[in-house]
Design an enzyme around this catalytic site. Structure first.
Site, PDB file in Angstrom:
ATOM      1  N   ASP A  29       0.860  -1.176   0.000  1.00  0.00           N
ATOM      2  CA  ASP A  29       0.000   0.000   0.000  1.00  0.00           C
ATOM      3  C   ASP A  29       0.897   1.228   0.000  1.00  0.00           C
ATOM      4  OD1 ASP A  29      -2.117   1.713   0.125  1.00  0.00           O
ATOM      5  OD2 ASP A  29      -2.950   0.937   1.995  1.00  0.00           O
ATOM      6  N   ASP A  53      -3.095   2.278  -5.931  1.00  0.00           N
ATOM      7  CA  ASP A  53      -1.935   2.297  -5.040  1.00  0.00           C
ATOM      8  C   ASP A  53      -1.860   1.090  -4.105  1.00  0.00           C
ATOM      9  OD1 ASP A  53      -4.169   2.982  -3.552  1.00  0.00           O
ATOM     10  OD2 ASP A  53      -3.101   4.397  -2.274  1.00  0.00           O
ATOM     11  N   GLU A  54      -2.549   0.002  -4.438  1.00  0.00           N
ATOM     12  CA  GLU A  54      -2.666  -1.112  -3.490  1.00  0.00           C
ATOM     13  C   GLU A  54      -2.774  -2.428  -4.252  1.00  0.00           C
ATOM     14  OE1 GLU A  54      -5.677  -2.313   0.209  1.00  0.00           O
ATOM     15  OE2 GLU A  54      -6.160  -0.645  -1.126  1.00  0.00           O
TER      16      GLU A  54
END
Length: 467
Positions: free
Chosen positions: A11, A105-106
Protein backbone atom coordinates in the site's frame (compact mmCIF):
# COMPACT_ATOMS: atom_id res chain seq x y z
CA UNK A 1 -3.24 -21.92 5.45
CA UNK A 2 0.27 -21.56 4.06
CA UNK A 3 3.35 -22.67 5.98
CA UNK A 4 5.15 -19.42 5.03
CA UNK A 5 4.11 -15.72 4.96
CA UNK A 6 4.41 -15.66 1.16
CA UNK A 7 1.54 -13.24 0.40
CA UNK A 8 2.49 -9.56 0.31
CA UNK A 9 0.10 -6.63 0.56
CA UNK A 10 1.60 -3.37 -0.68
CA UNK A 11 0.00 0.00 0.00
CA UNK A 12 1.60 3.27 -1.11
CA UNK A 13 1.75 5.82 1.73
CA UNK A 14 -0.77 8.69 1.37
CA UNK A 15 -0.36 8.13 -2.35
CA UNK A 16 -2.06 11.10 -4.03
CA UNK A 17 -0.76 13.58 -1.44
CA UNK A 18 2.74 12.09 -1.56
CA UNK A 19 2.83 12.43 -5.36
CA UNK A 20 1.84 16.09 -5.00
CA UNK A 21 4.54 16.72 -2.40
CA UNK A 22 7.12 15.02 -4.61
CA UNK A 23 6.07 17.10 -7.62
CA UNK A 24 5.84 20.41 -5.74
CA UNK A 25 8.93 21.25 -3.64
CA UNK A 26 7.15 24.04 -1.75
CA UNK A 27 4.67 21.50 -0.29
CA UNK A 28 7.16 19.02 1.12
CA UNK A 29 6.69 18.58 4.86
CA UNK A 30 3.43 20.59 4.80
CA UNK A 31 -0.24 19.55 5.07
CA UNK A 32 -1.62 18.55 1.66
CA UNK A 33 -5.21 17.50 0.98
CA UNK A 34 -6.30 16.07 -2.38
CA UNK A 35 -9.93 15.68 -3.40
CA UNK A 36 -13.05 17.58 -4.37
CA UNK A 37 -12.77 21.21 -3.33
CA UNK A 38 -16.34 22.52 -3.60
CA UNK A 39 -19.27 22.45 -1.20
CA UNK A 40 -19.93 18.80 -2.08
CA UNK A 41 -16.27 17.82 -2.12
CA UNK A 42 -14.78 14.85 -0.27
CA UNK A 43 -11.17 14.27 0.78
CA UNK A 44 -9.58 11.58 -1.37
CA UNK A 45 -6.16 11.46 0.33
CA UNK A 46 -4.34 13.64 2.83
CA UNK A 47 -0.69 13.80 3.82
CA UNK A 48 0.46 12.66 7.25
CA UNK A 49 1.05 16.30 8.15
CA UNK A 50 -2.69 16.93 7.61
CA UNK A 51 -3.69 13.85 9.60
CA UNK A 52 -2.15 15.41 12.71
CA UNK A 53 -5.06 17.89 12.58
CA UNK A 54 -7.67 15.11 12.38
CA UNK A 55 -8.19 15.15 8.61
CA UNK A 56 -9.03 11.73 7.13
CA UNK A 57 -9.90 10.22 3.76
CA UNK A 58 -13.63 10.30 2.86
CA UNK A 59 -14.16 13.32 5.14
CA UNK A 60 -16.13 16.22 3.70
CA UNK A 61 -13.71 18.84 2.39
CA UNK A 62 -15.66 21.55 4.22
CA UNK A 63 -14.93 19.77 7.53
CA UNK A 64 -11.27 19.35 6.57
CA UNK A 65 -10.99 23.08 5.90
CA UNK A 66 -12.22 23.82 9.42
CA UNK A 67 -9.75 21.37 10.95
CA UNK A 68 -6.76 22.35 8.80
CA UNK A 69 -7.38 25.74 7.14
CA UNK A 70 -3.75 26.31 6.17
CA UNK A 71 -3.31 23.10 4.17
CA UNK A 72 -2.79 23.05 0.41
CA UNK A 73 -6.08 21.87 -1.13
CA UNK A 74 -5.53 20.34 -4.57
CA UNK A 75 -7.60 18.68 -7.28
CA UNK A 76 -6.47 15.13 -8.16
CA UNK A 77 -4.09 14.75 -11.11
CA UNK A 78 -4.99 11.22 -12.15
CA UNK A 79 -2.61 11.15 -15.12
CA UNK A 80 0.35 11.58 -12.77
CA UNK A 81 -0.95 9.00 -10.29
CA UNK A 82 -1.61 6.44 -13.01
CA UNK A 83 1.90 6.72 -14.46
CA UNK A 84 3.50 6.00 -11.08
CA UNK A 85 0.98 3.23 -10.36
CA UNK A 86 1.89 1.47 -13.61
CA UNK A 87 5.58 1.64 -12.71
CA UNK A 88 4.97 0.18 -9.24
CA UNK A 89 2.68 -2.58 -10.52
CA UNK A 90 5.32 -3.55 -13.10
CA UNK A 91 7.79 -4.02 -10.24
CA UNK A 92 5.32 -6.28 -8.46
CA UNK A 93 4.83 -8.41 -11.58
CA UNK A 94 8.57 -9.05 -11.66
CA UNK A 95 8.11 -10.86 -8.34
CA UNK A 96 5.13 -12.96 -9.41
CA UNK A 97 2.57 -13.37 -12.20
CA UNK A 98 -0.10 -13.41 -9.47
CA UNK A 99 -0.64 -9.72 -8.69
CA UNK A 100 -4.11 -8.68 -7.61
CA UNK A 101 -4.38 -4.93 -8.01
CA UNK A 102 -7.05 -3.52 -5.70
CA UNK A 103 -6.66 0.14 -6.61
CA UNK A 104 -4.18 2.56 -8.13
CA UNK A 105 -1.94 2.30 -5.04
CA UNK A 106 -2.67 -1.11 -3.49
CA UNK A 107 -2.10 -4.74 -4.49
CA UNK A 108 -1.54 -8.31 -3.29
CA UNK A 109 1.41 -10.40 -4.55
CA UNK A 110 1.74 -14.19 -4.27
CA UNK A 111 5.49 -14.83 -3.96
CA UNK A 112 5.01 -18.60 -4.04
CA UNK A 113 3.94 -18.37 -7.71
CA UNK A 114 6.96 -16.35 -8.82
CA UNK A 115 10.69 -16.88 -9.35
CA UNK A 116 11.27 -17.32 -5.62
CA UNK A 117 8.61 -20.04 -5.39
CA UNK A 118 10.92 -23.06 -5.73
CA UNK A 119 13.33 -21.72 -3.10
CA UNK A 120 10.47 -20.97 -0.69
CA UNK A 121 9.03 -24.45 -1.23
CA UNK A 122 12.28 -26.01 0.04
CA UNK A 123 12.95 -23.50 2.84
CA UNK A 124 12.43 -23.99 6.55
CA UNK A 125 10.21 -21.50 8.37
CA UNK A 126 13.20 -19.45 9.55
CA UNK A 127 14.84 -19.47 6.10
CA UNK A 128 11.58 -18.60 4.35
CA UNK A 129 10.81 -15.74 6.73
CA UNK A 130 14.31 -14.31 6.23
CA UNK A 131 14.04 -14.49 2.44
CA UNK A 132 10.54 -12.98 2.34
CA UNK A 133 11.64 -10.13 4.60
CA UNK A 134 14.58 -9.43 2.28
CA UNK A 135 12.32 -9.50 -0.81
CA UNK A 136 9.86 -7.08 0.77
CA UNK A 137 12.59 -4.68 1.93
CA UNK A 138 14.21 -4.74 -1.51
CA UNK A 139 10.82 -4.02 -3.10
CA UNK A 140 10.23 -1.01 -0.88
CA UNK A 141 13.73 0.29 -1.59
CA UNK A 142 13.29 -0.19 -5.34
CA UNK A 143 10.01 1.73 -5.32
CA UNK A 144 11.54 4.60 -3.38
CA UNK A 145 14.57 4.64 -5.66
CA UNK A 146 12.42 4.75 -8.81
CA UNK A 147 9.71 7.17 -7.67
CA UNK A 148 10.90 8.96 -4.55
CA UNK A 149 7.75 7.67 -2.78
CA UNK A 150 7.41 5.28 0.14
CA UNK A 151 5.28 2.16 0.52
CA UNK A 152 4.19 -0.02 3.42
CA UNK A 153 4.14 -3.81 3.11
CA UNK A 154 2.53 -6.59 5.08
CA UNK A 155 3.63 -10.22 4.61
CA UNK A 156 1.60 -13.15 5.89
CA UNK A 157 0.22 -16.56 5.03
CA UNK A 158 -3.17 -15.08 4.04
CA UNK A 159 -4.58 -11.99 2.35
CA UNK A 160 -6.36 -10.99 5.56
CA UNK A 161 -3.20 -10.91 7.64
CA UNK A 162 -1.07 -9.37 4.90
CA UNK A 163 -3.44 -6.41 4.72
CA UNK A 164 -3.56 -6.11 8.51
CA UNK A 165 0.24 -6.14 8.44
CA UNK A 166 0.54 -3.33 5.91
CA UNK A 167 -1.88 -1.18 7.92
CA UNK A 168 0.21 -1.69 11.03
CA UNK A 169 3.39 -0.95 9.05
CA UNK A 170 2.27 2.52 7.99
CA UNK A 171 3.93 4.77 7.20
CA UNK A 172 6.97 3.46 5.34
CA UNK A 173 7.37 0.15 7.14
CA UNK A 174 7.18 -3.64 6.93
CA UNK A 175 5.26 -6.00 9.22
CA UNK A 176 5.67 -9.75 8.73
CA UNK A 177 3.14 -12.04 10.44
CA UNK A 178 4.50 -15.56 10.77
CA UNK A 179 2.09 -18.52 10.78
CA UNK A 180 0.67 -19.04 14.26
CA UNK A 181 0.76 -15.33 15.19
CA UNK A 182 -2.58 -14.51 13.57
CA UNK A 183 -4.79 -14.49 16.66
CA UNK A 184 -2.24 -12.59 18.73
CA UNK A 185 -2.07 -9.87 16.06
CA UNK A 186 -5.83 -9.72 15.43
CA UNK A 187 -7.06 -10.02 19.02
CA UNK A 188 -6.66 -6.42 20.26
CA UNK A 189 -8.07 -4.88 17.07
CA UNK A 190 -11.56 -3.44 16.68
CA UNK A 191 -14.05 -5.71 14.96
CA UNK A 192 -14.05 -3.20 12.07
CA UNK A 193 -10.59 -4.52 11.12
CA UNK A 194 -12.22 -7.67 9.74
CA UNK A 195 -13.23 -7.71 6.04
CA UNK A 196 -16.98 -7.38 5.61
CA UNK A 197 -17.58 -5.82 9.04
CA UNK A 198 -19.14 -2.46 8.35
CA UNK A 199 -21.20 -0.13 10.55
CA UNK A 200 -24.30 -2.39 10.63
CA UNK A 201 -22.35 -5.55 11.53
CA UNK A 202 -20.32 -3.61 14.09
CA UNK A 203 -23.55 -2.45 15.75
CA UNK A 204 -24.91 -6.00 15.87
CA UNK A 205 -21.72 -7.23 17.52
CA UNK A 206 -21.59 -4.25 19.85
CA UNK A 207 -25.12 -4.97 21.09
CA UNK A 208 -23.86 -8.43 22.02
CA UNK A 209 -20.94 -6.89 23.91
CA UNK A 210 -18.34 -7.88 21.28
CA UNK A 211 -15.95 -4.98 20.63
CA UNK A 212 -12.63 -6.61 19.74
CA UNK A 213 -11.63 -9.36 17.34
CA UNK A 214 -10.53 -11.51 20.31
CA UNK A 215 -14.02 -11.31 21.81
CA UNK A 216 -15.55 -12.35 18.49
CA UNK A 217 -13.05 -15.22 18.11
CA UNK A 218 -14.10 -16.56 21.52
CA UNK A 219 -17.69 -17.00 20.33
CA UNK A 220 -18.89 -20.20 18.73
CA UNK A 221 -19.76 -20.16 15.03
CA UNK A 222 -23.36 -20.98 15.96
CA UNK A 223 -23.60 -17.85 18.11
CA UNK A 224 -22.19 -15.63 15.35
CA UNK A 225 -24.58 -17.19 12.83
CA UNK A 226 -27.45 -16.38 15.20
CA UNK A 227 -26.27 -12.77 15.44
CA UNK A 228 -25.29 -12.13 11.81
CA UNK A 229 -26.96 -14.77 9.65
CA UNK A 230 -25.64 -17.97 8.12
CA UNK A 231 -23.22 -16.77 5.42
CA UNK A 232 -21.96 -13.63 7.16
CA UNK A 233 -21.69 -15.22 10.60
CA UNK A 234 -19.63 -18.16 9.31
CA UNK A 235 -17.28 -15.83 7.43
CA UNK A 236 -16.73 -13.54 10.42
CA UNK A 237 -16.07 -16.59 12.65
CA UNK A 238 -13.27 -17.76 10.34
CA UNK A 239 -11.73 -14.32 9.85
CA UNK A 240 -11.71 -13.60 13.60
CA UNK A 241 -9.56 -16.71 14.06
CA UNK A 242 -7.19 -15.57 11.32
CA UNK A 243 -8.40 -18.22 8.88
CA UNK A 244 -8.50 -16.96 5.30
CA UNK A 245 -8.02 -19.23 2.30
CA UNK A 246 -8.70 -16.66 -0.41
CA UNK A 247 -6.31 -16.87 -3.36
CA UNK A 248 -4.50 -13.95 -4.99
CA UNK A 249 -6.50 -13.41 -8.18
CA UNK A 250 -4.73 -11.46 -10.95
CA UNK A 251 -6.30 -9.31 -13.66
CA UNK A 252 -9.64 -8.65 -12.04
CA UNK A 253 -11.73 -7.98 -15.12
CA UNK A 254 -13.71 -4.76 -15.12
CA UNK A 255 -17.25 -5.06 -16.46
CA UNK A 256 -17.40 -1.40 -17.51
CA UNK A 257 -15.42 1.82 -17.78
CA UNK A 258 -17.06 5.08 -16.75
CA UNK A 259 -16.42 8.64 -15.63
CA UNK A 260 -18.67 11.19 -13.99
CA UNK A 261 -18.59 14.76 -12.65
CA UNK A 262 -20.65 16.56 -10.01
CA UNK A 263 -21.11 20.28 -10.71
CA UNK A 264 -20.92 23.10 -8.19
CA UNK A 265 -23.62 24.96 -10.13
CA UNK A 266 -26.40 22.91 -11.69
CA UNK A 267 -26.29 22.82 -15.49
CA UNK A 268 -29.36 24.62 -16.83
CA UNK A 269 -28.75 24.82 -20.58
CA UNK A 270 -28.85 21.87 -22.97
CA UNK A 271 -25.75 23.15 -24.77
CA UNK A 272 -23.86 23.03 -21.48
CA UNK A 273 -24.96 19.42 -20.97
CA UNK A 274 -23.90 18.45 -24.48
CA UNK A 275 -20.51 20.05 -24.00
CA UNK A 276 -19.99 18.15 -20.74
CA UNK A 277 -21.04 14.88 -22.38
CA UNK A 278 -18.42 15.42 -25.10
CA UNK A 279 -15.78 16.06 -22.46
CA UNK A 280 -16.79 13.02 -20.37
CA UNK A 281 -16.85 10.80 -23.47
CA UNK A 282 -13.28 11.85 -24.30
CA UNK A 283 -12.15 10.99 -20.73
CA UNK A 284 -13.97 7.66 -20.88
CA UNK A 285 -12.25 6.79 -24.16
CA UNK A 286 -8.83 7.61 -22.69
CA UNK A 287 -9.52 5.09 -19.92
CA UNK A 288 -10.76 2.52 -22.42
CA UNK A 289 -7.64 2.84 -24.55
CA UNK A 290 -5.34 2.77 -21.55
CA UNK A 291 -6.90 -0.58 -20.63
CA UNK A 292 -6.70 -1.85 -24.22
CA UNK A 293 -10.46 -2.36 -24.30
CA UNK A 294 -13.50 -1.38 -26.34
CA UNK A 295 -17.21 -1.72 -25.64
CA UNK A 296 -20.61 -2.08 -27.25
CA UNK A 297 -23.00 -0.41 -24.81
CA UNK A 298 -22.85 3.33 -24.07
CA UNK A 299 -24.50 4.47 -20.82
CA UNK A 300 -25.19 7.95 -19.51
CA UNK A 301 -26.02 8.79 -15.91
CA UNK A 302 -27.96 11.94 -15.06
CA UNK A 303 -28.67 13.23 -11.54
CA UNK A 304 -31.20 16.03 -11.56
CA UNK A 305 -31.60 18.99 -9.21
CA UNK A 306 -33.91 16.98 -6.92
CA UNK A 307 -31.32 14.16 -6.60
CA UNK A 308 -33.35 11.80 -8.76
CA UNK A 309 -30.94 9.71 -10.84
CA UNK A 310 -31.63 8.35 -14.32
CA UNK A 311 -29.61 6.13 -16.64
CA UNK A 312 -30.05 5.56 -20.34
CA UNK A 313 -28.13 3.13 -22.56
CA UNK A 314 -27.74 2.15 -26.19
CA UNK A 315 -26.00 -0.94 -27.60
CA UNK A 316 -23.98 -0.39 -30.77
CA UNK A 317 -23.56 -2.88 -33.67
CA UNK A 318 -20.00 -3.68 -32.54
CA UNK A 319 -17.42 -2.75 -29.89
CA UNK A 320 -15.75 0.64 -30.27
CA UNK A 321 -13.29 2.93 -28.57
CA UNK A 322 -14.00 5.82 -30.94
CA UNK A 323 -14.59 9.08 -29.06
CA UNK A 324 -16.85 10.49 -31.79
CA UNK A 325 -19.14 7.45 -31.71
CA UNK A 326 -19.38 7.37 -27.93
CA UNK A 327 -19.98 11.13 -27.68
CA UNK A 328 -22.66 11.08 -30.40
CA UNK A 329 -24.40 8.15 -28.70
CA UNK A 330 -24.30 9.94 -25.34
CA UNK A 331 -25.85 13.01 -26.97
CA UNK A 332 -28.68 10.91 -28.42
CA UNK A 333 -29.34 9.38 -25.03
CA UNK A 334 -29.45 12.83 -23.42
CA UNK A 335 -32.34 13.75 -25.71
CA UNK A 336 -34.43 11.21 -23.75
CA UNK A 337 -33.91 13.03 -20.43
CA UNK A 338 -35.66 16.17 -19.24
CA UNK A 339 -33.24 18.88 -18.14
CA UNK A 340 -35.90 21.02 -16.46
CA UNK A 341 -34.73 22.31 -13.09
CA UNK A 342 -31.04 21.66 -13.72
CA UNK A 343 -28.50 18.83 -13.74
CA UNK A 344 -26.07 18.34 -10.84
CA UNK A 345 -24.21 15.21 -12.06
CA UNK A 346 -23.41 13.67 -15.44
CA UNK A 347 -21.64 10.43 -16.25
CA UNK A 348 -20.65 8.53 -19.39
CA UNK A 349 -19.71 4.86 -19.40
CA UNK A 350 -19.12 1.91 -21.71
CA UNK A 351 -20.01 -1.71 -20.89
CA UNK A 352 -20.00 -5.08 -22.69
CA UNK A 353 -16.24 -4.71 -22.92
CA UNK A 354 -14.09 -6.54 -25.45
CA UNK A 355 -10.34 -6.96 -25.74
CA UNK A 356 -10.30 -5.65 -29.27
CA UNK A 357 -11.87 -3.03 -31.50
CA UNK A 358 -13.38 -4.16 -34.77
CA UNK A 359 -12.72 -2.22 -37.94
CA UNK A 360 -15.63 -0.20 -36.73
CA UNK A 361 -17.84 0.66 -39.69
CA UNK A 362 -20.00 2.69 -37.34
CA UNK A 363 -17.04 4.90 -36.39
CA UNK A 364 -15.84 5.12 -39.98
CA UNK A 365 -19.29 6.18 -41.13
CA UNK A 366 -19.43 8.89 -38.48
CA UNK A 367 -16.01 10.20 -39.47
CA UNK A 368 -16.89 10.18 -43.18
CA UNK A 369 -20.15 11.97 -42.49
CA UNK A 370 -18.33 14.67 -40.54
CA UNK A 371 -15.83 15.06 -43.38
CA UNK A 372 -18.60 15.31 -45.97
CA UNK A 373 -20.41 17.92 -43.87
CA UNK A 374 -17.19 19.91 -43.62
CA UNK A 375 -16.63 19.79 -47.39
CA UNK A 376 -20.23 20.69 -48.19
CA UNK A 377 -20.66 23.49 -45.68
CA UNK A 378 -20.78 26.25 -48.27
CA UNK A 379 -23.58 24.64 -50.27
CA UNK A 380 -26.32 24.43 -47.66
CA UNK A 381 -27.05 25.77 -44.19
CA UNK A 382 -29.82 23.28 -43.43
CA UNK A 383 -27.63 20.46 -42.13
CA UNK A 384 -25.77 22.89 -39.87
CA UNK A 385 -29.03 24.13 -38.42
CA UNK A 386 -30.24 20.63 -37.60
CA UNK A 387 -26.99 19.18 -36.29
CA UNK A 388 -26.33 19.22 -32.55
CA UNK A 389 -23.83 21.88 -31.48
CA UNK A 390 -20.21 20.79 -31.21
CA UNK A 391 -18.07 21.24 -28.11
CA UNK A 392 -16.32 24.16 -29.81
CA UNK A 393 -19.65 25.87 -30.40
CA UNK A 394 -20.51 25.55 -26.71
CA UNK A 395 -17.19 26.98 -25.50
CA UNK A 396 -18.65 30.43 -24.72
CA UNK A 397 -20.58 28.86 -21.82
CA UNK A 398 -17.28 27.99 -20.10
CA UNK A 399 -14.50 30.44 -19.30
CA UNK A 400 -11.01 29.06 -18.74
CA UNK A 401 -10.96 27.19 -15.44
CA UNK A 402 -7.69 26.75 -13.53
CA UNK A 403 -7.77 24.05 -10.86
CA UNK A 404 -5.53 24.14 -7.76
CA UNK A 405 -2.61 21.78 -8.33
CA UNK A 406 -2.98 21.78 -12.12
CA UNK A 407 0.22 21.63 -14.20
CA UNK A 408 0.79 24.68 -16.39
CA UNK A 409 3.49 26.25 -18.53
CA UNK A 410 4.05 29.95 -19.14
CA UNK A 411 5.75 31.20 -22.28
CA UNK A 412 8.14 33.39 -20.26
CA UNK A 413 8.36 31.80 -16.80
CA UNK A 414 8.27 28.10 -17.71
CA UNK A 415 6.72 25.21 -15.78
CA UNK A 416 4.61 25.57 -12.66
CA UNK A 417 1.33 24.70 -10.99
CA UNK A 418 -1.84 26.57 -10.09
CA UNK A 419 -2.09 27.67 -6.46
CA UNK A 420 -5.52 29.20 -6.88
CA UNK A 421 -7.76 31.35 -9.02
CA UNK A 422 -10.67 33.76 -8.71
CA UNK A 423 -11.97 37.23 -9.59
CA UNK A 424 -10.37 37.01 -13.00
CA UNK A 425 -6.90 36.10 -11.76
CA UNK A 426 -4.87 32.88 -11.51
CA UNK A 427 -1.89 32.45 -9.17
CA UNK A 428 0.92 30.13 -10.25
CA UNK A 429 3.97 28.85 -8.37
CA UNK A 430 6.82 28.20 -10.80
CA UNK A 431 8.71 25.10 -9.70
CA UNK A 432 9.31 21.53 -10.87
CA UNK A 433 10.11 18.27 -9.07
CA UNK A 434 13.84 18.97 -9.58
CA UNK A 435 13.86 22.64 -8.57
CA UNK A 436 13.95 24.40 -5.19
CA UNK A 437 10.67 25.97 -4.01
CA UNK A 438 9.66 28.45 -6.68
CA UNK A 439 8.33 31.98 -6.94
CA UNK A 440 4.66 32.89 -7.14
CA UNK A 441 3.16 35.10 -9.83
CA UNK A 442 -0.39 36.17 -10.68
CA UNK A 443 -1.87 36.53 -14.18
CA UNK A 444 -5.13 37.36 -15.85
CA UNK A 445 -7.23 34.21 -16.06
CA UNK A 446 -7.28 34.40 -19.88
CA UNK A 447 -3.56 35.19 -20.27
CA UNK A 448 -2.63 33.59 -23.64
CA UNK A 449 0.92 32.90 -22.44
CA UNK A 450 -0.38 30.48 -19.77
CA UNK A 451 -1.48 27.03 -20.93
CA UNK A 452 -2.23 23.64 -19.30
CA UNK A 453 0.60 21.10 -19.33
CA UNK A 454 1.15 17.39 -18.79
CA UNK A 455 2.76 16.30 -15.49
CA UNK A 456 6.54 16.01 -15.36
CA UNK A 457 8.05 12.71 -14.20
CA UNK A 458 9.14 12.52 -10.57
CA UNK A 459 12.74 12.09 -9.49
CA UNK A 460 13.97 10.07 -6.52
CA UNK A 461 14.81 12.14 -3.43
CA UNK A 462 17.31 11.74 -0.66
CA UNK A 463 16.28 11.10 2.98
CA UNK A 464 16.38 14.79 3.86
CA UNK A 465 13.88 15.59 1.10
CA UNK A 466 11.27 12.94 1.95
CA UNK A 467 7.77 14.39 2.58
Amino acid sequence: MRPLPSILHLDMDAFFASVEQAAKPSLRGKPVIVGGLGQRGVVSTCSYEARVFGVRSAMATAVARRLCPNAAYLWPRFVAYREISELVMAMLRELSPLVEQLSVDEAYVDLAAGPYGPVLAEATLAEGVELIRAIAEDLRADIERATGLTASVGAASSKLMAKIGSEQAKPNGLVLVTPGQERAVLGPLSVRALPGVGPATEQALRRAGLLTVAEVADQSEEELVRLLGRAHGSGVALMARGLDGRAVVPDRDAKSVSVEDTYEVDLMERDQVLFELDRLAARCVRRLKAAGRSGRTVVIKVRRFDFSTLTRSETLPGPTDDARVIADTARRLAEQVSLAGGIRLLGVGVSQLAEYTQEDLFAQAAAELAEQEGEGGDESDESDAEAPPTAAAVQPFREQVWLPGQDVVHAEHGRGWVQGSGVGRVTVRFETPDSPPGRVRTFRIEDPALTPAEPLPLRPRGPSEQP
